[in-house]
Design an enzyme around this catalytic site. Structure first.
Site, PDB file in Angstrom:
ATOM      1  CG  ASN A 282       8.195  -6.697  -2.790  1.00 34.02           C
ATOM      2  OD1 ASN A 282       8.131  -5.556  -2.333  1.00 34.02           O
ATOM      3  ND2 ASN A 282       7.150  -7.513  -2.827  1.00 34.02           N
TER       4      ASN A 282
ATOM      5  CG  ASP B 242       8.054  -8.322   2.809  1.00 36.55           C
ATOM      6  OD1 ASP B 242       7.695  -9.215   3.575  1.00 36.55           O
ATOM      7  OD2 ASP B 242       7.264  -7.618   2.157  1.00 36.55           O
TER       8      ASP B 242
ATOM      9  CG  HIS C 270       5.547  -4.842   5.814  1.00 42.24           C
ATOM     10  ND1 HIS C 270       6.008  -6.004   6.379  1.00 42.24           N
ATOM     11  CD2 HIS C 270       5.416  -5.110   4.491  1.00 42.24           C
ATOM     12  CE1 HIS C 270       6.142  -6.932   5.445  1.00 42.24           C
ATOM     13  NE2 HIS C 270       5.768  -6.413   4.287  1.00 42.24           N
TER      14      HIS C 270
ATOM     15  CG  ASP D 137       2.276  -7.033   3.777  1.00 36.46           C
ATOM     16  OD1 ASP D 137       2.907  -6.498   2.833  1.00 36.46           O
ATOM     17  OD2 ASP D 137       2.150  -8.262   3.896  1.00 36.46           O
TER      18      ASP D 137
ATOM     19  CG  HIS E  47       4.829  -4.202  -0.464  1.00 32.09           C
ATOM     20  ND1 HIS E  47       5.982  -4.910  -0.775  1.00 32.09           N
ATOM     21  CD2 HIS E  47       4.273  -4.846   0.594  1.00 32.09           C
ATOM     22  CE1 HIS E  47       6.104  -5.933   0.063  1.00 32.09           C
ATOM     23  NE2 HIS E  47       5.085  -5.917   0.901  1.00 32.09           N
TER      24      HIS E  47
ATOM     25  N   GLY F 285      -1.882  -9.767  -1.690  1.00 33.37           N
ATOM     26  CA  GLY F 285      -1.641  -8.440  -1.121  1.00 33.37           C
ATOM     27  C   GLY F 285      -2.884  -7.593  -1.091  1.00 33.37           C
TER      28      GLY F 285
ATOM     29  CG  HIS G 155       3.950 -10.272   7.000  1.00 28.88           C
ATOM     30  ND1 HIS G 155       4.628 -11.462   7.075  1.00 28.88           N
ATOM     31  CD2 HIS G 155       4.327  -9.692   5.833  1.00 28.88           C
ATOM     32  CE1 HIS G 155       5.389 -11.580   6.000  1.00 28.88           C
ATOM     33  NE2 HIS G 155       5.228 -10.520   5.236  1.00 28.88           N
TER      34      HIS G 155
ATOM     35  CG  ASN H 164       1.677 -15.134   0.259  1.00 31.84           C
ATOM     36  OD1 ASN H 164       0.835 -15.956   0.576  1.00 31.84           O
ATOM     37  ND2 ASN H 164       2.420 -15.247  -0.824  1.00 31.84           N
TER      38      ASN H 164
HETATM   39  O1  DOR Z   1       0.521 -10.351   0.306  1.00 35.89           O
HETATM   40  C1  DOR Z   1       1.654  -9.939   0.118  1.00 35.89           C
HETATM   41  N1  DOR Z   1       1.921  -9.051  -0.844  1.00 35.89           N
HETATM   42  N2  DOR Z   1       2.656 -10.417   0.858  1.00 35.89           N
HETATM   43  C2  DOR Z   1       3.932 -10.138   0.594  1.00 35.89           C
HETATM   44  O2  DOR Z   1       4.788 -10.579   1.288  1.00 35.89           O
HETATM   45  C3  DOR Z   1       4.280  -9.331  -0.592  1.00 35.89           C
HETATM   46  C4  DOR Z   1       3.184  -8.424  -0.918  1.00 35.89           C
HETATM   47  C5  DOR Z   1       3.339  -7.766  -2.267  1.00 35.89           C
HETATM   48  O3  DOR Z   1       4.423  -7.280  -2.573  1.00 35.89           O
HETATM   49  O4  DOR Z   1       2.349  -7.673  -2.984  1.00 35.89           O
END
Ligand code: DOR
Length: 428
Positions: free
Chosen positions: A95, A152, A61, A305, A63, A324, A232, A278
């Site tokens: 995303n 996600d 996970h 995450d 980003h 995030g 998560h 989140n």
């Molecule tokens: O806290 C989060 N940030 N939860 C997510 O599902 C997306 C992520 C983000 O892309 O910043």
């Protein structure tokens, strides 16, 4: 030319993998493990005295923000942070802008990852643009090696569409991963709904917003026979349902993040948006349930995450800041510091179990044995260090662990036999 030319020996460490623990040197050549045993010699020596030598970690996970938000992170900087954190493989989340929802964007991310200091895999979106309206062309992405599909950042809200996605995914032999959050119930919430949100006057997101989607997807997995991975998980109710679904024989797996087993909603009392995430940070009871599920195996993997955000974006008022927090460079140390588990169990959660979920167990996370790919990390389990956001390799600084003293440090990481981190310093 000597048979041993170009060999590197990792010397003096204790090997820990899914088969057990033993004191052994590890000899590496041409990207592979040549031998594991006592008193090995090589052209180059990597010191592992007092350290654990383990399969590289695997993150389900990450980003990575590329394409579209390169000021927060790039595939390269995210992968460098990952290598420093002991990871040899990571899974990019879709995303981005545009979303990773077609063969074209999958190809772009894989190309960006080809020269990165850890193996970069990518997920694909379940729906076009992650908009939850119509199914994305999963088959063309699967043909490029995508094995996990997720929207996600958002959960798939439409029950019928999720059922179709499961049927489609089963046919393709791929796994769906769900960000469990019911949008309608969460609407307008910025932290966990409970005593702290009331006290702080910050609108909340109830635990039930996560749990309803977990419940629905378990029901749909039963209906379709599909494989579903829960991302998560953060509430006691969610982990209880997942444990029951597993006991009933459904093809269910789950992950939890380091922040959900180390921090609670009380952190939001500072109104510091670095604690906004989140799903949101939950209660002490939820943290205890997540920890118990990591110990029992009800949760299969620790996933970061890792969610970089620029300082400009993150330093807005709590209700406007994006959710995030960073994760790749602190996950292992948080697990070693906060989880009262044997190191082999912690490594299972961070390496071989996530590798199996991603379907890359033949390359990452496998036993440290002759003939295996040399994707390895060397960990000093007793070294302590203080998290300094400025010292992180990430382009962003949004770690909630700044100033925290952690135990356990990655000394070296080898990717396909090449040392990409030596003595805590990235080599590329
Ligand atoms: O806290 C989060 N940030 N939860 C997510 O599902 C997306 C992520 C983000 O892309 O910043």
């Amino acid at each position: 030319m000597s048979e041993r030319q170009g060999t590197t020996v990792i010397k003096g460490g204790r090997v820990v993998d899914a088969t057990g623990e033993r004191a052994a040197d590890v000899l590496v050549q041409h990207g592979q493990i040549l031998a594991v045993g006592p008193d090995l010699d090589g052209d180059a020596v990597i010191d592992a005295g007092g350290c654990i030598v383990a399969p590289g970690l695997v993150d389900l996970h990450s980003h990575l923000r590329e394409p579209g938000k390169e000021e927060a992170e790039t595939v390269e900087t995210g992968a460098r942070g990952a290598a420093l954190g002991g990871y040899t493989a990571i899974l990019a989340m879709p995303n981005t802008t545009p979303a990773i929802d077609s063969a074209g964007v999958v190809r772009e991310v894989l190309e960006l990852g080809a020269s990165a200091p850890c193996d970069v895999h990518t997920s694909g979106a379940i729906t076009v643009g992650r908009a939850g309206q119509q199914l994305a062309p999963m088959a063309e992405m699967a043909a490029l090696g995508v094995r996990i599909f997720t929207d996600d950042g958002a959960g798939v809200q439409d029950n019928r569409l999720m059922r179709r996605a499961m049927e489609y995914a089963s046919g393709l032999g791929v796994t769906l991963a769900q960000h469990c959050e019911d949008d309608a119930l969460c609407g307008g919430g910025h932290m966990h709904e409970g005593a702290w949100s009331s006290r702080l006057g910050i609108p909340g997101q109830p635990a039930e917003a996560e749990e309803l989607m977990v419940m629905r997807d378990i029901a749909l997995a039963r209906l379709t026979g599909a494989r579903i991975h829960f991302q998560h998980l953060s509430t006691a109710g969610s982990v209880r349902m997942v444990a029951e679904a597993k006991a009933a024989g459904l093809l269910v797996t789950a992950e939890a993040t380091p922040h959900h087993f180390t921090l609670t909603d009380a952190c939001c009392a500072s109104y510091d948006p670095v604690f906004k995430v989140n799903p949101p940070l939950r209660t002490d009871a939820d943290v205890a349930a997540v920890k118990a599920a990591l110990a029992s195996g009800a949760i299969d993997a620790i996933a970061t995450d890792h969610a970089p955000h620029t300082t400009e974006d993150k330093e807005q008022p709590f209700d406007e800041a994006p959710p995030g927090m960073l994760g790749l460079e602190t996950a292992l140390a948080l697990a070693l510091t906060e989880l009262d588990l044997p190191i082999a169990q912690i490594l299972a959660l961070l390496s071989w179990r996530p590798a199996a979920i991603l379907g890359i167990g033949h390359v990452h996370g496998g036993p440290v044995a002759e003939g295996a790919p040399a994707n390895l990390c060397v960990i000093d389990p007793s070294a302590t260090w203080v998290v300094d956001p400025v010292a992180l390799a990430s382009r962003s600084r949004n770690t909630p662990f700044a100033g925290r003293t952690l135990r356990g440090k990655v000394r070296h990481t080898l990717l396909h036999g090449e040392p990409v981190v030596l003595d805590g310093v990235a080599q590329r």
